[in-house]
Design a protein around this motif. Structure first.
Motif, PDB file in Angstrom:
ATOM      1  N   MET A 158       0.821  -1.212   0.000  1.00  0.00           N
ATOM      2  CA  MET A 158       0.000   0.000   0.000  1.00  0.00           C
ATOM      3  C   MET A 158       0.856   1.263   0.000  1.00  0.00           C
ATOM      4  O   MET A 158       0.462   2.291  -0.522  1.00  0.00           O
ATOM      5  N   HIS A 159       2.019   1.155   0.649  1.00  0.00           N
ATOM      6  CA  HIS A 159       2.849   2.360   0.774  1.00  0.00           C
ATOM      7  C   HIS A 159       4.330   1.996   0.639  1.00  0.00           C
ATOM      8  O   HIS A 159       5.070   1.991   1.622  1.00  0.00           O
ATOM      9  N   PRO A 160       4.780   1.698  -0.600  1.00  0.00           N
ATOM     10  CA  PRO A 160       6.217   1.428  -0.755  1.00  0.00           C
ATOM     11  C   PRO A 160       7.021   2.678  -0.379  1.00  0.00           C
ATOM     12  O   PRO A 160       6.636   3.787  -0.760  1.00  0.00           O
ATOM     13  N   PRO A 161       8.118   2.519   0.367  1.00  0.00           N
ATOM     14  CA  PRO A 161       8.886   3.712   0.760  1.00  0.00           C
ATOM     15  C   PRO A 161       9.472   4.486  -0.422  1.00  0.00           C
ATOM     16  O   PRO A 161       9.655   5.691  -0.334  1.00  0.00           O
ATOM     17  N   VAL A 162       9.779   3.802  -1.526  1.00  0.00           N
ATOM     18  CA  VAL A 162      10.342   4.499  -2.698  1.00  0.00           C
ATOM     19  C   VAL A 162       9.207   4.838  -3.673  1.00  0.00           C
ATOM     20  O   VAL A 162       8.418   3.960  -4.031  1.00  0.00           O
ATOM     21  N   GLY A 163       9.146   6.115  -4.099  1.00  0.00           N
ATOM     22  CA  GLY A 163       7.973   6.559  -4.856  1.00  0.00           C
ATOM     23  C   GLY A 163       8.267   7.215  -6.200  1.00  0.00           C
ATOM     24  O   GLY A 163       7.442   7.972  -6.707  1.00  0.00           O
ATOM     25  N   LEU A 164       9.451   6.964  -6.765  1.00  0.00           N
ATOM     26  CA  LEU A 164       9.738   7.481  -8.113  1.00  0.00           C
ATOM     27  C   LEU A 164      10.164   6.312  -8.996  1.00  0.00           C
ATOM     28  O   LEU A 164      10.331   5.187  -8.506  1.00  0.00           O
ATOM     29  N   LEU A 165      10.383   6.596 -10.278  1.00  0.00           N
ATOM     30  CA  LEU A 165      10.869   5.542 -11.171  1.00  0.00           C
ATOM     31  C   LEU A 165      12.214   5.054 -10.672  1.00  0.00           C
ATOM     32  O   LEU A 165      13.073   5.853 -10.312  1.00  0.00           O
ATOM     33  N   ILE A 166      12.410   3.739 -10.679  1.00  0.00           N
ATOM     34  CA  ILE A 166      13.752   3.200 -10.439  1.00  0.00           C
ATOM     35  C   ILE A 166      14.374   3.142 -11.834  1.00  0.00           C
ATOM     36  O   ILE A 166      14.161   2.203 -12.591  1.00  0.00           O
ATOM     37  N   GLU A 167      15.093   4.204 -12.146  1.00  0.00           N
ATOM     38  CA  GLU A 167      15.480   4.429 -13.553  1.00  0.00           C
ATOM     39  C   GLU A 167      16.612   3.534 -14.049  1.00  0.00           C
ATOM     40  O   GLU A 167      17.553   3.254 -13.317  1.00  0.00           O
ATOM     41  N   ARG A 168      16.473   3.138 -15.294  1.00  0.00           N
ATOM     42  CA  ARG A 168      17.545   2.426 -15.990  1.00  0.00           C
ATOM     43  C   ARG A 168      17.687   3.004 -17.395  1.00  0.00           C
ATOM     44  O   ARG A 168      16.713   3.505 -17.960  1.00  0.00           O
ATOM     45  N   CYS A 169      18.886   2.912 -17.932  1.00  0.00           N
ATOM     46  CA  CYS A 169      19.180   3.500 -19.226  1.00  0.00           C
ATOM     47  C   CYS A 169      19.296   2.400 -20.285  1.00  0.00           C
ATOM     48  O   CYS A 169      20.021   1.419 -20.075  1.00  0.00           O
TER      49      CYS A 169
END
Ligand code: HEM
Length: 512
Positions: free
Chosen positions: A369-380
């Motif tokens: 319900m509330h993952p501590p990380v809230g942005l894209l886990i970015e990869r290139c």
């Protein structure tokens, strides 16, 4: 000469038109020149990264990302000229898996902490996979399951201190910010695990040396500026910044502990098998890699990446349980039953906690319900790739937001927005596999969270321990916390009352 003069005159007359024209050309190139215009998304996001910078700094980006995927009904949403949010959970291994050729994007660079006059990437911010692998190998075992058992007494010592503080609130009957105390607990546990020394938050009830505020500032900065990483080069990667902000309080704290430890070692004193001792042992084995600087990087990374995140997770678990009395009732009954059956020791062990299925389901569900990380886990993207029928050229940034995968109705069902721990116990084997696969709370693959076991150790031990001894209630029953978006999705406003004693159905005390 005459020609030059004419050009000069024209430039003087039309410079504004030229500047605007170039800007417009750049924006149009951003939008239409990246081969990504078929991907749906906000119009402005295709033009410039300022859209996602704005959305991260001044809105709750995780909500925006969920909303965009649902509104467009697409697994791919364009969040920037070259940035794509992906929600198809079957693509997790492709993007993050051990064999994935995708590397971390520049998003992670602003997270580096300076000290002794320069920035060096630690495990979290390392973009070069070979460097990362070299840095990780010597210390990997310090995060293993078997090491966790040895860390248990260090966690218990901090739990005892937290409980003594909660006893004071129970005795006085005053309300307190439970969320802040959980955060201080998470920081102090890491201090114990790292250096056999708490950071001092629980003891003083304060943010000692401003460590918590500083890390929060750093994470907020990294989340926002990471949307336009070029800004970081201008803002911090220069000698003026290094003069003004030579380092962070957590680095200073780490360096002090290293000095103390060196003295103890020189005097032949006994050393606890904490993280620092293990890092020093690794240094003896891999002196070229585990330099003193690397030890600082490991330690600062751990505290920065592992304290707030665990605090956020603990808050979510208690908050959702308080909001769902039927679940709380079931969970307390499970723990009470185990307690009466003599299955729990003075401080609940990790092993005992893992034998409580409803507790584990509640933990998973609150993290969902509330993952501590809230942005894209970015990869290139390297070399270009087809994903879901779309071609993503070299240099495209792709990533998933743990909030988006966690709320995927095709995986978790129509009630994906509801806290319902039972879903983890009722699911068929096939469904369970899909649900576990969609779980990006700790990331996935070779760059997944190395501290996951530490965090789960803390959470699995503390939740039942408090549920055995205390009754907790919101100050106002209709109370809602405030959620702040970003790389870490902090919550504030978790005001509570606490009293001693276990929940009793007949007493109508709502408690933990
Ligand atoms: C609930 C708690 C936690 C959450 C939700 C969390 C989340 C994450 C995520 C999503 C990543 C992956 C980032 C990526 O793939 O780019 C990560 C990496 C990392 N985490 Fe955690 N974390 C938690 C606790 C911890 C703890 C307790 C520690 C250390 C004691 C820690 C240390 C790290 C480090 C060092 C990395 C970088 C790993 C690498 O690239 O090799 N984390 N974390």
């Amino acid at each position: 000469m005459e020609g030059l003069d004419q050009v000069q005159q024209l430039l003087q007359k039309y410079w504004a038109v030229l500047v605007l024209g170039s800007l417009l050309a750049r924006l149009l190139y951003n939008k239409y020149g990246q081969n990504l215009n078929s991907i749906p998304g906000p119009f402005l996001a295709g033009l410039t990264d300022i859209w996602r910078f704005w959305n991260t700094c001044f809105a709750t980006a995780h909500d925006t990302h969920i909303w965009l995927h649902r509104k467009t009904n697409s697994h791919f949403v364009r969040l920037g000229p070259r940035t794509i949010s992906v929600s198809d959970t079957t693509l997790i291994p492709t993007i993050y898996g051990i064999k994935s050729g995708f590397g971390k994007s520049d998003y992670f660079v602003p997270a580096m902490m300076p000290f002794q006059g320069s920035f060096t990437p630690g495990l979290f911010a390392a973009l070069d996979e070979d460097y990362h692998a070299r840095l990780k190998k010597p210390i990997n075992s310090a995060y293993s399951m078997s090491t966790m058992v040895e860390f248990e007494p260090l966690v218990d010592a901090t739990t005892a201190l937290l409980m003594s503080k909660l006893d004071n609130f129970a005795a006085s009957g005053t309300s307190f910010d439970f969320g802040v105390w959980l955060q201080m607990y998470a920081f102090d546990v890491l201090g114990e695990i790292q250096f056999s020394r708490k950071l001092g938050f629980l003891e003083s009830g304060k943010d000692v040396s401003g460590i918590m505020a500083d890390i929060r500032g750093k994470i907020s900065y990294a989340g926002c500026v990471g949307q336009i990483p070029f800004l970081d080069r201008v803002l911090t990667k220069n000698s003026l910044f290094l003069k003004l902000v030579p380092t962070h309080p957590i680095v200073t704290f780490t360096l002090d502990r290293m000095e103390e430890r060196a003295v103890v070692r020189a005097q032949g004193g006994a050393q606890k098998r904490d993280f620092l001792t293990r890092a020093i042992e690794a240094q003896a084995k891999y002196p070229d890699i585990v330099t003193d600087r690397a030890i600082v990087l490991y330690s600062a990374d751990n505290v920065a990446a592992g304290s707030d995140t665990t605090g956020i997770a603990l808050r979510s678990i208690f908050y959702y349980l308080l909001k769902s009395p039927a679940c709380m009732l079931k969970l307390v009954a499970e723990i009470d039953w185990a307690d009466r059956a003599g299955q729990l020791s003075e401080f609940v062990t990790w092993q005992q906690s893992n034998k409580l299925p409803y507790l584990q389901a509640c933990i998973k569900e609150a993290l969902r319900m509330h993952p501590p990380v809230g942005l894209l886990i970015e990869r290139c993207v390297h070399g270009g790739i087809f994903l879901g029928g779309n071609y993503f050229p070299e240099g495209t940034i792709v990533g998933m937001n743990p909030w988006v995968t966690a709320r995927d109705k095709s995986v978790f069902g129509a009630d994906a927005d509801l806290f319902r721990p039972e879903r983890w116990l009722e699911a068929s084997q096939e469904q369970l596999i899909a649900m576990e696969r969609a779980n990006l709370v700790f990331g996935h693959g070779k760059r997944a969270c190395i501290g996951r076991n530490i965090s789960m150790l803390e959470i699995s031990k503390l939740v039942p321990q408090l549920l055995r001894h205390y009754t907790l209630s919101f100050v106002r029953p209709e109370q809602e916390w405030k959620v702040h978006g970003g790389w870490f999705v902090w919550q504030t406003g978790f005001e509570a009352f606490i009293s001693k004693g276990v929940w009793k159905d007949d007493s109508q005390i709502f408690s933990i």
